[in-house]
Write an enzyme that holds these catalytic residues in place. Structure first.
Site, PDB file in Angstrom:
ATOM      1  N   GLU A 176      11.200  -7.996  21.733  1.00  0.00           N
ATOM      2  CA  GLU A 176      11.044  -9.362  21.208  1.00  0.00           C
ATOM      3  C   GLU A 176      12.213  -9.566  20.261  1.00  0.00           C
ATOM      4  O   GLU A 176      12.250  -8.969  19.186  1.00  0.00           O
ATOM      5  CB  GLU A 176       9.684  -9.497  20.505  1.00  0.00           C
ATOM      6  CG  GLU A 176       9.261 -10.940  20.390  1.00  0.00           C
ATOM      7  CD  GLU A 176       9.643 -11.525  19.063  1.00  0.00           C
ATOM      8  OE1 GLU A 176      10.760 -12.096  18.980  1.00  0.00           O
ATOM      9  OE2 GLU A 176       8.853 -11.430  18.125  1.00  0.00           O
ATOM     10  N   GLU A 235      22.094 -17.077  15.690  1.00  0.00           N
ATOM     11  CA  GLU A 235      20.861 -17.039  14.895  1.00  0.00           C
ATOM     12  C   GLU A 235      21.227 -16.790  13.437  1.00  0.00           C
ATOM     13  O   GLU A 235      21.832 -15.765  13.115  1.00  0.00           O
ATOM     14  CB  GLU A 235      19.957 -15.909  15.410  1.00  0.00           C
ATOM     15  CG  GLU A 235      18.621 -15.877  14.719  1.00  0.00           C
ATOM     16  CD  GLU A 235      17.694 -14.786  15.243  1.00  0.00           C
ATOM     17  OE1 GLU A 235      18.160 -13.648  15.408  1.00  0.00           O
ATOM     18  OE2 GLU A 235      16.515 -15.083  15.468  1.00  0.00           O
ATOM     19  N   CYS A 237      11.897 -15.545  14.050  1.00  0.00           N
ATOM     20  CA  CYS A 237      12.646 -15.463  15.310  1.00  0.00           C
ATOM     21  C   CYS A 237      12.504 -16.749  16.124  1.00  0.00           C
ATOM     22  O   CYS A 237      13.420 -17.132  16.835  1.00  0.00           O
ATOM     23  CB  CYS A 237      12.194 -14.257  16.115  1.00  0.00           C
ATOM     24  SG  CYS A 237      10.424 -14.100  16.195  1.00  0.00           S
TER      25      CYS A 237
HETATM   26  P1  NDP Z   1      17.430  -4.921  13.252  1.00  0.00           P
HETATM   27  O1  NDP Z   1      17.308  -5.224  14.698  1.00  0.00           O
HETATM   28  O2  NDP Z   1      18.504  -4.001  12.828  1.00  0.00           O
HETATM   29  O3  NDP Z   1      16.057  -4.341  12.697  1.00  0.00           O
HETATM   30  C1  NDP Z   1      14.814  -4.329  13.346  1.00  0.00           C
HETATM   31  C2  NDP Z   1      14.171  -2.964  13.250  1.00  0.00           C
HETATM   32  O4  NDP Z   1      14.898  -2.020  14.030  1.00  0.00           O
HETATM   33  C3  NDP Z   1      14.169  -2.381  11.844  1.00  0.00           C
HETATM   34  O5  NDP Z   1      13.019  -1.606  11.670  1.00  0.00           O
HETATM   35  C4  NDP Z   1      15.410  -1.532  11.868  1.00  0.00           C
HETATM   36  O6  NDP Z   1      15.465  -0.565  10.866  1.00  0.00           O
HETATM   37  C5  NDP Z   1      15.326  -0.915  13.242  1.00  0.00           C
HETATM   38  N1  NDP Z   1      16.580  -0.400  13.760  1.00  0.00           N
HETATM   39  C6  NDP Z   1      17.858  -0.634  13.337  1.00  0.00           C
HETATM   40  N2  NDP Z   1      18.745   0.031  14.106  1.00  0.00           N
HETATM   41  C7  NDP Z   1      18.031   0.702  15.047  1.00  0.00           C
HETATM   42  C8  NDP Z   1      18.377   1.554  16.142  1.00  0.00           C
HETATM   43  N3  NDP Z   1      19.646   1.829  16.441  1.00  0.00           N
HETATM   44  N4  NDP Z   1      17.389   2.052  16.907  1.00  0.00           N
HETATM   45  C9  NDP Z   1      16.102   1.755  16.655  1.00  0.00           C
HETATM   46  N5  NDP Z   1      15.707   0.963  15.624  1.00  0.00           N
HETATM   47  C10 NDP Z   1      16.661   0.422  14.832  1.00  0.00           C
HETATM   48  O7  NDP Z   1      17.544  -6.278  12.481  1.00  0.00           O
HETATM   49  P2  NDP Z   1      18.123  -6.472  11.005  1.00  0.00           P
HETATM   50  O8  NDP Z   1      17.045  -6.220  10.058  1.00  0.00           O
HETATM   51  O9  NDP Z   1      19.390  -5.709  10.808  1.00  0.00           O
HETATM   52  O10 NDP Z   1      18.508  -8.000  11.047  1.00  0.00           O
HETATM   53  C11 NDP Z   1      19.717  -8.415  11.656  1.00  0.00           C
HETATM   54  C12 NDP Z   1      19.544  -9.731  12.344  1.00  0.00           C
HETATM   55  O11 NDP Z   1      18.622  -9.607  13.397  1.00  0.00           O
HETATM   56  C13 NDP Z   1      18.958 -10.821  11.465  1.00  0.00           C
HETATM   57  O12 NDP Z   1      19.928 -11.451  10.713  1.00  0.00           O
HETATM   58  C14 NDP Z   1      18.334 -11.703  12.478  1.00  0.00           C
HETATM   59  O13 NDP Z   1      19.284 -12.586  12.986  1.00  0.00           O
HETATM   60  C15 NDP Z   1      17.875 -10.770  13.553  1.00  0.00           C
HETATM   61  N6  NDP Z   1      16.437 -10.418  13.440  1.00  0.00           N
HETATM   62  C16 NDP Z   1      15.589 -10.938  14.345  1.00  0.00           C
HETATM   63  C17 NDP Z   1      14.234 -10.657  14.254  1.00  0.00           C
HETATM   64  C18 NDP Z   1      13.267 -11.204  15.215  1.00  0.00           C
HETATM   65  O14 NDP Z   1      12.076 -11.213  14.941  1.00  0.00           O
HETATM   66  N7  NDP Z   1      13.685 -11.628  16.368  1.00  0.00           N
HETATM   67  C19 NDP Z   1      13.691  -9.852  13.176  1.00  0.00           C
HETATM   68  C20 NDP Z   1      14.682  -9.289  12.299  1.00  0.00           C
HETATM   69  C21 NDP Z   1      15.995  -9.596  12.448  1.00  0.00           C
HETATM   70  P3  NDP Z   1      16.103  -1.014   9.455  1.00  0.00           P
HETATM   71  O15 NDP Z   1      15.125  -1.892   8.809  1.00  0.00           O
HETATM   72  O16 NDP Z   1      16.326   0.207   8.712  1.00  0.00           O
HETATM   73  O17 NDP Z   1      17.406  -1.701   9.787  1.00  0.00           O
END
Ligand code: NDP
Length: 499
Positions: free
Chosen positions: A271, A402, A305
C-alpha cells in the site's frame, strides 16, 4: 394603546475569537525511559545493544529510548512467531481466536484516551483526530475481523481457506496504531502469527499495544513487535521463515521490497503513495465541498496516502471556490497537538518537514502562486502552515509528486472528460473524490477514475468493512473488508491475487 419599548444596550460584536487552551491530560500516559522489543510475549533487551531516541515532533522533547532491532533480533521475533504458530495458534478453534480479537478490541476502547494521547504525543497529530478517528477505527478493525475469524469458510465458500504461517508487517508513521490494526487484525483472524515493525519515528503506540496483548492474555509469540529503522524492515523482508510481507509506505521502498521478494514465493501486498484528485463540479453544494477539500488535504497535516492533494475545480466556479477556501483556511487553528481545539498539528519529523519545504519551494520556482493564511508557527518543533497553490500546471512537481504535507495544488477543468483525463494523469491510483449533485455523474466518473477508492460528496472516510488499496504505483492487494483477509490465506488448488 401605545407600548413603550425599553431599548437594551447592544452587546458589541466580537471581532476576535480567541480560544482558551483546552489541553488533554498528558498524565494519562506513563512513559518508560527505555523500551525493549516485544518478542515471545515479553519486552526484551535487543541483542544488537542499540537504542535510539523517540521524540515529540511538536516540542522536540525526548520521550523515551527505543530498541533498534538487528538481524538477530528479527530472527528471534520470527522464531517466536513460528513457535507460537506451530504450538497452538494455528490449531486453536476459530471461535477461540475470535475471543482474543474481541478482547483486544475492547481493551483498545477501554484504554482509548491513553492511546490517543500517546499517538498525538509521539506523532504530532491533533488529539481530536487520534481520539475521534485513529483509535476508534483501530478498535473497529479488531471488532470487524474478530467477526470473520470463525467464518472463513463462509467468506470464501468452496475454497478451503488455510492460514499461511508467519506474516512480516511494516508500517509507516502517519497512522501508527491504525496501520497496526489494519495489519494485525486480519492476519490473526486468518490464523497467522505476526512480526510487526513500526516506523522509526512513531514506535510508542505499538509498544503500548504490546501491553494490550499481554492484558488480553494473547498467547506469547502470536504478536511480536520489533522497533528500528529501515534496516530492521529490510531484515524482516529478507527473513526466510516469513510467508508473507505486508508493507505500507513509500513507493520507492515498496519497489525495493518487490524486487527483493521476486521469485521467493512469499506473498506480498503493497500500500504505497498517492496523489489523489478531489474533483468539484459546478453543481456541487459548495460549502460542503469546501469542508471536504479541507478534510481531504489538511487532515493529519496531509500525511495521508489517500489525501486529496490535487484539487480539480470546474472553471465556472473557480474564483468562488478559491475565495471560500482561503477564507476557511484562516479559521484553521495550528498548534499544540494535545489541545482539543487544534486542527493542524506538527509535521511528523524534521526529514518530512525538509521534504515538504523543498517541494513547496519548487512550486514557487516553477511559477505557481502560493497562499498561506496568517498563522504563528511555534518556535520549537516541526511545523508547516496550511498551503494552497493556484496557477498550477499539470507538469509542476507539486502536481505530480506526493508531498505528504498540508499543501494543496488547485487546477481547473471544463468538461467531465477533461476532469477524468487530468485526474488519471499520475503514476498513482489510490483514491479520488467527486463533488456533484448528480448521481449519474458520480457513477460515470467512478467508472473512469483509476483509483482504488472513489469518494462521492465526502472525502477521507474509512470503514473496516470497506476494502482499501491502489492501482499502478499505489500498490496492489486490498486491506479492509473480506478482501483484506485474502492476502493472509492460501486456498486449496488456487493461487490468490497479490500472491
Ligand atoms: P518509508 O517507505 O521509508 O517507510 C515506511 C516503513 O518502511 C517504515 O517503517 C520504514 O522504516 C520502513 N523501511 C524503510 N526502508 C526499508 C527497507 N529498505 N526495507 C523494509 N522496510 C523499510 O517512508 P518514509 O517514512 O521514509 O517516508 C517517505 C515518503 O514516503 C513520504 O514523504 C511519503 O511521501 C511517503 N509515505 C507514504 C505512506 C503511505 O501511507 N502511502 C506512508 C509513509 C510515507 P523507518 O521508519 O525507519 O524509515
Amino acid at each position: 394603546m401605545a407600548v413603550e419599548r425599553t431599548q437594551k444596550p447592544l452587546t458589541p460584536a466580537l471581532t476576535e475569537w480567541e480560544y482558551a487552551p483546552a489541553p488533554e491530560a498528558r498524565e494519562l500516559v506513563s512513559l518508560q525511559e527505555r523500551y525493549g522489543l516485544f518478542i515471545g510475549g515479553e519486552l526484551v533487551e535487543p541483542r544488537s545493544r542499540e537504542w535510539f531516541p523517540t521524540i515529540s515532533p511538536s516540542t522536540e522533547e525526548l520521550l523515551a529510548e527505543v530498541a533498534q532491532a538487528g538481524p538477530e533480533d528479527v530472527d528471534s521475533a520470527v522464531t517466536a512467531a513460528r513457535t507460537a504458530y506451530e504450538n497452538g495458534w494455528s490449531a486453536l478453534a476459530a471461535p477461540e481466536r475470535a475471543k482474543y480479537l474481541f478482547r483486544i478490541a475492547r481493551i483498545i476502547q477501554e484504554r482509548s484516551r491513553e492511546l490517543a494521547v500517546l499517538e498525538s504525543l509521539n506523532g504530532g497529530k491533533p488529539i481530536r483526530e487520534s481520539r475521534d478517528v485513529d483509535v476508534p477505527l483501530a478498535a473497529a478493525h479488531f471488532f470487524y475481523y474478530a467477526g470473520w475469524a470463525d467464518k472463513l469458510e463462509y467468506a470464501f465458500p468452496n475454497r478451503r481457506p488455510k492460514s499461511l504461517g508467519v506474516a512480516g508487517q511494516i508500517i509507516p508513521w502517519n497512522f501508527p496504531l491504525l496501520m497496526l490494526a489494519w495489519k494485525i487484525a486480519p492476519a490473526l483472524a486468518a490464523g497467522n502469527t505476526v512480526v510487526l515493525k513500526p516506523a522509526e519515528t512513531t514506535p510508542l503506540t505499538a509498544l503500548l499495544f504490546a501491553d494490550v496483548c499481554r492484558q488480553a492474555d494473547l498467547p506469547p509469540g502470536v504478536v511480536n513487535i520489533v522497533t528500528g529503522d529501515g534496516r530492521t524492515g529490510a531484515a524482516l523482508v529478507q527473513h526466510e521463515d516469513v510467508e508473507k510481507i505486508a508493507f505500507t509506505g513509500s513507493t520507492e521502498v515498496g519497489k525495493a521490497i518487490q524486487r527483493e521478494l521476486a521469485g521467493t514465493g512469499k506473498k506480498l501486498t503493497l500500500e504505497l503513495g498517492g496523489k489523489a484528485a478531489n474533483i468539484v463540479f459546478d453543481d456541487a453544494a459548495l460549502d460542503g465541498a469546501i469542508e471536504g477539500i479541507v478534510n481531504g488535504i489538511y487532515f493529519n497535516q496531509g500525511h495521508v496516502c489517500c489525501a486529496g492533494s490535487r484539487l480539480l475545480v470546474q472553471e465556472s466556479i473557480y474564483e468562488a471556490t478559491v475565495a471560500k477556501l482561503k477564507r476557511r483556511l484562516e479559521t484553521l487553528r495550528l498548534g499544540d497537538p494535545l489541545d482539543k481545539n487544534t486542527d493542524v498539528g506538527a509535521i511528523n519529523s524534521k526529514l518530512q518537514l525538509d521534504k515538504i519545504t523543498e517541494l513547496v519551494e519548487s512550486g514557487k520556482d516553477e511559477g505557481a502562486e502560493i497562499y498561506q493564511p496568517p498563522c504563528r508557527l511555534p518556535e520549537k518543533g516541526y511545523w508547516f502552515a496550511p498551503t494552497v497553490f493556484t496557477n498550477v500546471a499539470q507538469s509542476y512537481r507539486i502536481a505530480q509528486e506526493e508531498i505528504f504535507g498540508p499543501v494543496l495544488s488547485v487546477m481547473t477543468f471544463r468538461t467531465p472528460e477533461e476532469a477524468v483525463e487530468k485526474a488519471n494523469n499520475t503514476p498513482y491510483g489510490l483514491s479520488a473524490g467527486v463533488w456533484t449533485e448528480k448521481g449519474s455523474r458520480i457513477l460515470w466518473m467512478a467508472e473512469r477514475l483509476k483509483a482504488g477508492v472513489v469518494w462521492a460528496n465526502t472525502f477521507n472516510r474509512f470503514d473496516p468493512a470497506s476494502p482499501f488499496g491502489g492501482y499502478k504505483e499505489s500498490g496492489f492487494g486490498r486491506e479492509g473488508g473480506r478482501h483484506g483477509l485474502e492476502p493472509y490465506l492460501s486456498f486449496e488448488g488456487s493461487e490468490s491475487w497479490g500472491g
